[in-house]
Motif scaffolding. Structure first.
Motif, PDB file in Angstrom:
ATOM      1  N   SER A   1       0.817  -1.210   0.097  1.00 54.29           N
ATOM      2  CA  SER A   1       0.031   0.080   0.088  1.00 54.29           C
ATOM      3  C   SER A   1       0.819   1.329   0.199  1.00 54.29           C
ATOM      4  O   SER A   1       0.571   2.102  -0.596  1.00 54.29           O
ATOM      5  CB  SER A   1      -0.983  -0.010   1.090  1.00 54.29           C
TER       6      SER A   1
ATOM      7  N   ASN B   1     -12.193 -12.144  -5.041  1.00 59.25           N
ATOM      8  CA  ASN B   1     -11.966 -10.548  -4.757  1.00 59.25           C
ATOM      9  C   ASN B   1     -10.775 -10.322  -5.824  1.00 59.25           C
ATOM     10  O   ASN B   1     -10.931  -9.188  -6.293  1.00 59.25           O
ATOM     11  CB  ASN B   1     -11.098 -10.642  -3.258  1.00 59.25           C
TER      12      ASN B   1
ATOM     13  N   PRO C   1      -2.407 -14.154  -3.362  1.00 64.35           N
ATOM     14  CA  PRO C   1      -1.564 -15.251  -3.258  1.00 64.35           C
ATOM     15  C   PRO C   1      -1.500 -16.149  -4.139  1.00 64.35           C
ATOM     16  O   PRO C   1      -0.466 -17.025  -4.299  1.00 64.35           O
ATOM     17  CB  PRO C   1      -1.926 -15.650  -1.683  1.00 64.35           C
TER      18      PRO C   1
ATOM     19  N   LEU D   1      -1.505  -8.488  13.471  1.00 66.47           N
ATOM     20  CA  LEU D   1      -2.380  -9.554  12.717  1.00 66.47           C
ATOM     21  C   LEU D   1      -1.507 -10.618  12.573  1.00 66.47           C
ATOM     22  O   LEU D   1      -2.129 -11.912  13.238  1.00 66.47           O
ATOM     23  CB  LEU D   1      -2.696  -9.138  11.273  1.00 66.47           C
TER      24      LEU D   1
ATOM     25  N   PHE E   1      -4.168 -17.246   7.604  1.00 65.00           N
ATOM     26  CA  PHE E   1      -3.476 -16.059   7.475  1.00 65.00           C
ATOM     27  C   PHE E   1      -2.338 -16.282   6.543  1.00 65.00           C
ATOM     28  O   PHE E   1      -1.388 -17.078   6.810  1.00 65.00           O
ATOM     29  CB  PHE E   1      -2.934 -15.398   8.782  1.00 65.00           C
ATOM     30  N   THR E   2      -2.230 -15.542   5.209  1.00 64.09           N
ATOM     31  CA  THR E   2      -1.148 -15.712   4.324  1.00 64.09           C
ATOM     32  C   THR E   2       0.179 -15.703   4.951  1.00 64.09           C
ATOM     33  O   THR E   2       0.793 -14.773   5.939  1.00 64.09           O
ATOM     34  CB  THR E   2      -1.341 -14.520   3.252  1.00 64.09           C
TER      35      THR E   2
HETATM   36  S1  PPS Z   1      -6.470 -11.364  -0.876  1.00 65.54           S
HETATM   37  O1  PPS Z   1      -5.772 -12.556  -0.584  1.00 65.54           O
HETATM   38  O2  PPS Z   1      -5.622 -10.681  -1.829  1.00 65.54           O
HETATM   39  O3  PPS Z   1      -7.918 -11.432  -1.162  1.00 65.54           O
HETATM   40  O4  PPS Z   1      -6.129 -10.430   0.464  1.00 65.54           O
HETATM   41  P1  PPS Z   1      -6.434  -8.618   0.202  1.00 65.54           P
HETATM   42  O5  PPS Z   1      -7.706  -8.380  -0.202  1.00 65.54           O
HETATM   43  O6  PPS Z   1      -5.109  -8.031  -0.027  1.00 65.54           O
HETATM   44  O7  PPS Z   1      -6.616  -8.259   1.981  1.00 65.54           O
HETATM   45  C1  PPS Z   1      -5.558  -8.547   2.750  1.00 65.54           C
HETATM   46  C2  PPS Z   1      -5.729  -7.711   3.908  1.00 65.54           C
HETATM   47  O8  PPS Z   1      -6.591  -8.101   4.824  1.00 65.54           O
HETATM   48  C3  PPS Z   1      -6.050  -8.303   6.196  1.00 65.54           C
HETATM   49  N1  PPS Z   1      -6.449  -9.648   6.714  1.00 65.54           N
HETATM   50  C4  PPS Z   1      -5.625 -10.906   6.301  1.00 65.54           C
HETATM   51  N2  PPS Z   1      -4.807 -10.948   5.414  1.00 65.54           N
HETATM   52  C5  PPS Z   1      -4.519 -12.133   4.869  1.00 65.54           C
HETATM   53  N3  PPS Z   1      -4.924 -13.508   5.605  1.00 65.54           N
HETATM   54  C6  PPS Z   1      -5.747 -13.299   6.409  1.00 65.54           C
HETATM   55  N4  PPS Z   1      -6.460 -14.260   6.729  1.00 65.54           N
HETATM   56  C7  PPS Z   1      -6.134 -11.979   6.753  1.00 65.54           C
HETATM   57  N5  PPS Z   1      -7.208 -11.487   7.620  1.00 65.54           N
HETATM   58  C8  PPS Z   1      -7.400 -10.323   7.405  1.00 65.54           C
HETATM   59  C9  PPS Z   1      -5.004  -7.877   6.224  1.00 65.54           C
HETATM   60  O9  PPS Z   1      -4.797  -6.683   6.775  1.00 65.54           O
HETATM   61  C10 PPS Z   1      -4.436  -7.567   4.703  1.00 65.54           C
HETATM   62  O10 PPS Z   1      -3.935  -6.284   4.420  1.00 65.54           O
HETATM   63  P2  PPS Z   1      -2.311  -6.020   3.862  1.00 65.54           P
HETATM   64  O11 PPS Z   1      -2.517  -4.815   3.357  1.00 65.54           O
HETATM   65  O12 PPS Z   1      -1.992  -6.823   2.911  1.00 65.54           O
HETATM   66  O13 PPS Z   1      -1.682  -6.144   5.282  1.00 65.54           O
END
Ligand code: PPS
Length: 568
Positions: free
Chosen positions: A406, A450, A475, A513, A525-526
């Motif tokens: 971001s 998404n 991912p 997180l 969680f990724t």
């Molecule tokens: S994806 O996989 O592309 O659909 O994810 P995205 O829409 O980019 O959303 C990622 C943001 O959601 C929050 N978040 C999580 N991320 C990954 N895994 C899990 N389980 C999860 N739960 C909530 C997290 O804040 C991500 O934001 P960023 O900006 O990447 O840190």
């Protein structure tokens, strides 16, 4: 005497009255929403373009076609015309049942009596039909990543053809073209298949093909689905119309074919021949690398340059259509004319511009000489393909949560806005989840949905000349690839892997997180409990450890400049 070639071909439509009745009754049937490719296939099934097929292939016909290009009754047919559906839909269907086939707006086009339902071995289909189970082949990629799991087969009853609002006067069914040839007294017709704009060399070769075979000429371009990345058919048809004037009056006609190509080289050539035969054509031009899909993932051609001609020749008699081998035409400067390359003596100056070179010239706004194309054609192409620095494009940042996507995306947006010229839209992961995907979670299915939504919005922005900056985790490699393909139809795609290592993201843990994920309080969680496919070949890879954001954004800008997307 009536030319037997021009007797009507059987269509699958019912009478107007029956169609009205069926439309009402079909309200009770299970409905399948056809994909764009299935709509193309259905149109040609119903109008007789795919005769002798009477519907989507059943399993015996499918096996025969895949294994040896023949239907179960022994008739030649090289391409599986299959109705792929989701498992969920297939589970609801019993054989013997009728289903309604609807277009994307829900209009019922046909019904099908399901006689067969099976899960195909797609790798076998890829190997046998397309020659390799390699996703670099557009049809293999479609098979594995777009076509759904289960095939349904059975005879089709046609209610109405798909509606086309564009170029109506140029669209003909096989029987309409046959009637036209009959009316004009054209007994020998040579067809030219194309998915590209015609330039002077094509005009010259088609003209010669007609002269040599003493036939009339049918320019028969495909306007259904062609190779991803091709010039859109609206532009192409305007180009063809400009070229039509260059043929002697009343010798040549043009008609649009709503075919979804598979780029299957030799098999595709035979398929094209059978389709043209249905359209009443007697001769068919087959070129070097006919319907070629480009290079495989090892960088080699999928098919030999003359494989299509060989296979066509083998089956021409059975098909009842004669092959006219394509003569490669080149421009001889001294004589200021096009001539077949194999008839030119040594010592003269031969000029040629390849497809790649033409695209480069268009992209960079460079001159395209009159000997190569017609000014009207070049003008049309320039309208659709402005130089790259004026086209829309997408920057797609992917990386772990907290990798810095971001922050880099925001810096990049400001820098691009400072440059000006095109509107810039930021589709940040969090913004999208709030405004477009608020109901979604983080399962694979939801993440894919998404990313597909982001891809769709970015493709619209790109198509309309804007800049889209996307910054989701994204991912999954296959989903990123699908988004790339969607966008590359309209403009450039620049994938940026924000490659900050997991340890660093976790150490920063800006949103707290990772801690929750380690404690098991956030599932899937990724990087912790969910996968992340590292991009293999991104346009840019940045690592944010000990590097400031400004520098990372600048690296992306430099790449965009080297891609010709922003002026240097
Ligand atoms: S994806 O996989 O592309 O659909 O994810 P995205 O829409 O980019 O959303 C990622 C943001 O959601 C929050 N978040 C999580 N991320 C990954 N895994 C899990 N389980 C999860 N739960 C909530 C997290 O804040 C991500 O934001 P960023 O900006 O990447 O840190």
């Amino acid at each position: 005497m009536q030319n037997p070639n021009l007797a009507p071909v059987p269509e699958l439509f019912v009478s107007y009255e029956s169609a009205q009745k069926m439309k009402v009754e079909a309200g009770d049937l299970a409905s399948h929403d056809l994909s764009p490719r299935q709509i193309c296939d259905l149109e040609l099934l119903m109008n007789g373009g795919f005769a002798p097929l009477k519907g989507f292939l059943g399993q015996d016909d499918y096996d025969g076609v895949v294994e040896n290009m023949r239907l179960a009754d022994g008739k030649l047919w090289p391409m599986p015309i299959t109705l792929d559906v989701s498992e969920a839909f297939a589970d609801k269907i019993e054989t013997g049942q009728d289903i309604a086939l609807r277009d994307q707006e829900g209009v019922i086009l046909a019904t099908m009596t399901v006689t067969d339902k099976w899960t195909p071995d797609k790798s076998r289909e890829a190997e046998k039909v397309f020659g390799a189970d390699d996703d670099a082949h557009p049809a293999v990629n479609y098979l594995h990543n777009q076509a759904r799991k289960v095939y349904l087969g059975g005879p089709v009853t046609g209610i109405q053809p798909p509606v086309h609002y564009d170029f109506r006067a140029r669209r003909d069914t096989p029987n309409e073209l046959r009637a036209y040839f009959r009316k004009m007294g054209w007994r020998r017709v040579v067809a030219f298949q194309t998915r590209n704009p015609l330039h002077r060399a094509h005009q010259e070769l088609t003209f010669r093909a007609a002269k040599d075979t003493q036939a009339n000429l049918l320019i028969h371009p495909v306007v259904g689905m062609t190779k991803p990345g091709d010039v859109d058919h609206f532009t192409r048809v305007r180009c063809y119309e400009a070229v039509l004037d260059k043929y002697p009056a009343a010798t040549t006609t043009m008609s649009l074919l709503p075919l979804a190509m598979r780029m299957a080289g030799p098999r595709e050539a035979v398929w094209h021949g059978l389709i043209r035969k249905n359209y009443g054509v007697t001769h068919f031009i087959v070129g070097r690398d006919h319907a070629g899909p480009g290079k495989n993932s090892a960088g080699e051609d999928f098919y030999g340059p003359y494989d299509a001609q060989e296979l066509f020749k083998e089956h021409a008699e059975e098909m009842g259509i004669e092959m006219v081998p394509f003569k490669h035409m080149v421009y001889v400067q001294e004589r200021a004319q096009y001539e077949p390359a194999d008839e030119i003596e040594e010592g003269v100056t031969v000029l040629n511009i390849s497809g790649t070179e033409l695209r480069r010239r268009l992209q960079e706004g460079l001159e395209i000489p009159d000997w190569f194309s017609f000014p009207e054609v070049v003008q049309e192409l320039r309208k659709t393909r402005p130089p790259r620095s004026q086209q829309g494009f997408t920057v797609f940042l992917t990386g772990l949560s907290g990798s810095g996507k971001s922050t880099i995306a925001n810096a990049l947006m400001v820098k691009l806005m400072e440059l000006g010229g095109r509107p810039v839209t930021l589709l940040d992961g969090d913004i999208v989840r709030k405004n477009l995907s608020s109901e979604l979670g983080f399962s694979k299915e939801h993440r894919d949905l998404n990313i597909r939504r982001i891809g769709y919005v970015a493709s619209e922005i790109t198509k309309n000349g804007g800049i889209a900056i996307c910054a989701p985790i994204a991912p999954y490699g296959t989903t990123r690839r699908a988004v790339r393909e969607e966008i590359e139809q309209y403009g450039a795609f620049c994938e940026v892997h924000v490659a900050t290592p997991l340890e660093e993201c976790e150490a920063r843990d800006r949103k707290g997180l990772y801690k929750l994920a380690r404690e098991g309080k956030i599932k899937e969680f990724t990087g912790i409990s969910d996968p992340y496919d590292e991009p293999k070949d991104p346009e840019v890879r940045v690592n944010t450890v000990n590097v400031d954001v400004d520098h990372c954004a600048h690296q992306v800008l430099l790449k965009l400049e080297s891609m010709g997307l922003i002026a240097g």
